[in-house]
Enzyme design. Structure first.
Site, PDB file in Angstrom:
ATOM      1  N   SER A   1      79.389  -9.982  36.380  1.00 27.60           N
ATOM      2  CA  SER A   1      78.453  -9.508  35.355  1.00 27.60           C
ATOM      3  C   SER A   1      79.232  -9.343  34.055  1.00 27.60           C
ATOM      4  O   SER A   1      80.031  -8.416  33.907  1.00 27.60           O
ATOM      5  CB  SER A   1      77.823  -8.172  35.769  1.00 27.60           C
ATOM      6  OG  SER A   1      76.999  -8.342  36.892  1.00 27.60           O
TER       7      SER A   1
ATOM      8  N   LYS B   1      70.564 -10.460  34.062  1.00 25.91           N
ATOM      9  CA  LYS B   1      71.320  -9.415  34.775  1.00 25.91           C
ATOM     10  C   LYS B   1      71.417  -8.150  33.935  1.00 25.91           C
ATOM     11  O   LYS B   1      71.319  -7.033  34.464  1.00 25.91           O
ATOM     12  CB  LYS B   1      72.719  -9.924  35.122  1.00 25.91           C
ATOM     13  CG  LYS B   1      73.617  -8.864  35.802  1.00 25.91           C
ATOM     14  CD  LYS B   1      73.015  -8.357  37.099  1.00 25.91           C
ATOM     15  CE  LYS B   1      73.781  -7.172  37.683  1.00 25.91           C
ATOM     16  NZ  LYS B   1      75.082  -7.544  38.252  1.00 25.91           N
TER      17      LYS B   1
ATOM     18  N   LYS C   1      80.101  -0.259  32.145  1.00 22.04           N
ATOM     19  CA  LYS C   1      80.427  -1.523  31.474  1.00 22.04           C
ATOM     20  C   LYS C   1      79.171  -2.364  31.235  1.00 22.04           C
ATOM     21  O   LYS C   1      78.981  -2.937  30.164  1.00 22.04           O
ATOM     22  CB  LYS C   1      81.451  -2.277  32.326  1.00 22.04           C
ATOM     23  CG  LYS C   1      81.832  -3.667  31.834  1.00 22.04           C
ATOM     24  CD  LYS C   1      81.016  -4.775  32.484  1.00 22.04           C
ATOM     25  CE  LYS C   1      81.212  -4.842  33.974  1.00 22.04           C
ATOM     26  NZ  LYS C   1      80.439  -5.970  34.598  1.00 22.04           N
TER      27      LYS C   1
END
Length: 294
Positions: A96, A171, A239
């Site tokens: 990701s 995502k 993150k």
């Protein structure tokens, strides 16, 4: 069945590599830190001593790494994937990372004659172990179809979302939804507990109605037990929410709930919960409500 190099054998990557080996693919794994190759080897795969060794003869190369800097280092560096993969190989990044980085990787791969897909996943450690991940893919349709046997070994849902970077954009949206949902479940649980309601029964009936969600199904028991062993760490979601908010700023999308969720996850990381499962957002709600036990 193809010859696959799998780079990154962490919480998610290790069971994914194992599932690929068990599906009949020839899998060679490499991990940045030592001691993570045993499950793959037990499943019939093998360990490589370097990225170069892992990718040299691979038809397909997969990376499953924490964030953009690690992907860039392992893929673009002198000893990385693009320096040693054969021309015509298919590189699939299942990490990701930022959509911008995915586009840059695709451009760098094209210059080397390497085809690229961005294919981040959702489903957490349990989904990786069970082989039921949701896979969001960006890239060329022909490459997506070629990768389908790989995706089918690790996931249940796989969708081509558009050109390079599209998988990472979807995502990011997934992580936004999950963050807000986790916070809502945490707040509902504290609300129920402070009201004196029997929480196990309450969450069971909520899960069967419009309030039901995969987050509630997968996290309710561990949240009730205050079991925050990591399936997906707070630090990683922190993150990911930075990716969400940075991308939103670039495209001019206003995300009020997303901004609040990002700050709550940042607070969890700052108070030392970064290595806990992201369901540990519950600890923040308990602190604000005066029910925290530590």
């Amino acid at each position: 069945m193809g010859t696959i190099a799998f780079i990154g054998l962490g919480i998610m990557g290790s069971p994914m590599a194992v599932n690929l080996a068990q599906a009949g693919h020839t899998v060679t794994g490499w991990n940045r830190s030592p001691g993570r190759t045993q499950p793959l080897e037990a499943a019939g795969g093998r360990a490589a001593g370097s990225i170069a060794e892992a990718v040299r003869d691979a038809d397909v190369i997969i990376t499953m790494l924490p964030a953009s800097p690690q992907v860039e280092q392992c893929v673009l560096g002198d000893g990385g994937v693009f320096a040693h993969a054969r021309k015509g190989a298919l590189y699939i990044d299942m990490s990701s990372i930022t959509p911008r980085t995915s586009v840059e990787l695709a451009e760098a791969g094209a210059a080397k004659g390497i085809r690229v897909l961005d294919a981040p996943v959702s489903g957490g450690e349990a989904g990786a172990i069970e082989g039921v991940l949701s896979i969001m893919v960006g890239g060329e349709p022909a490459d997506f179809e070629e990768a389908r046997p790989v995706f089918e070994a690790v996931g249940r849902t796989m969708v081509l979302c558009g050109p390079h970077g599209s998988g990472q954009t979807v995502k990011a949206a997934n992580q936004l939804i999950v963050a807000v949902n986790l916070e809502a479940v945490a707040e509902a649980l504290v609300f129920l507990e402070k009201s004196g309601v029997e929480t196990t029964a309450a969450l069971e009936v909520l899960a069967g109605g419009l309030a039901g969600s995969t987050v509630l199904d997968r996290k309710k028991d561990s949240m009730l037990a205050r079991d925050f062993r990591p399936g997906f760490r707070v630090d990683l979601h922190h993150k990911d929410m930075a990716v969400v908010m940075d991308t939103a700023r670039e495209i001019g999308a206003v995300l009020p709930l997303g901004a609040i969720a990002a700050q709550l996850i940042a607070a969890a990381a700052a108070r030392g919960d970064g290595d806990l499962d992201h369901s540990a957002l519950l600890r923040g709600v308990e602190m604000l409500s005066g029910t925290a036990k530590d």
